[in-house]
Design an enzyme around this catalytic site. Sequence first.
Site, short mmCIF file in Angstrom:
data_model
loop_
_atom_site.label_atom_id
_atom_site.label_comp_id
_atom_site.label_asym_id
_atom_site.label_seq_id
_atom_site.Cartn_x
_atom_site.Cartn_y
_atom_site.Cartn_z
N ASP A 187 0.93 -1.12 -0.16
CA ASP A 187 0.16 0.20 0.09
C ASP A 187 0.75 1.20 0.03
OD1 ASP A 187 -2.64 -1.43 0.08
OD2 ASP A 187 -2.33 -1.48 2.42
N ASP A 213 -7.18 -1.18 -4.63
CA ASP A 213 -8.21 -0.66 -4.06
C ASP A 213 -9.06 0.27 -4.72
OD1 ASP A 213 -7.18 -2.32 -1.98
OD2 ASP A 213 -6.18 -0.65 -1.07
#
Length: 177
Positions: free
Chosen positions: A124, A137
């Site tokens: 991330d 995402d």
Amino acid sequence: MSRENSPRYGIAFVVAGIVVLIDQASKAAAIAGLSRTERIPLLGDALGLQLAFNPGAILSLGSGATWVLTVVGVAAVAALFVAATRARTRGRAWGLGFILGGAIGNVLDRLLAPPGFGRGHVTDFLAYGWFIGNLADVALAIGGVGLVVGLLLDQRAAARTTQTIDRTDGSREDAAG
């Protein structure tokens, strides 16, 4: 086969492929250029760049059972693949393509990233205020919103068609028969 009747799964698979390529390239760039301790602000505290490795799902839920998330992710990818082959509209194909690509992007991390096969942590780097995500995402969110909007538009069009049939024929049964 006419363009109108052509299969929509090609759209879904091309979109998914592009999403996977962009997601994996952005994660590689994040690993090469970002820090786990320093945040680079882009829009003040609302959006920034900071490297993180998430063993769990959204907000690190399930971080103690990464292998379970991997199994669920692989099953989701298989189900999305089947759904994409059955997409009846271009809008659904686009939405499913974004969702499929996002799911594949995160499953690849689970399968191939450290600490090991099936237990990998998702990379991330998009820091939104109080959580950090990635482009997979974002693709999942875009696809989800796209599918909901598409379904609402389909329902609206179906209602308009029913109203038109009722007005011109005087009954729905005549139009169906």
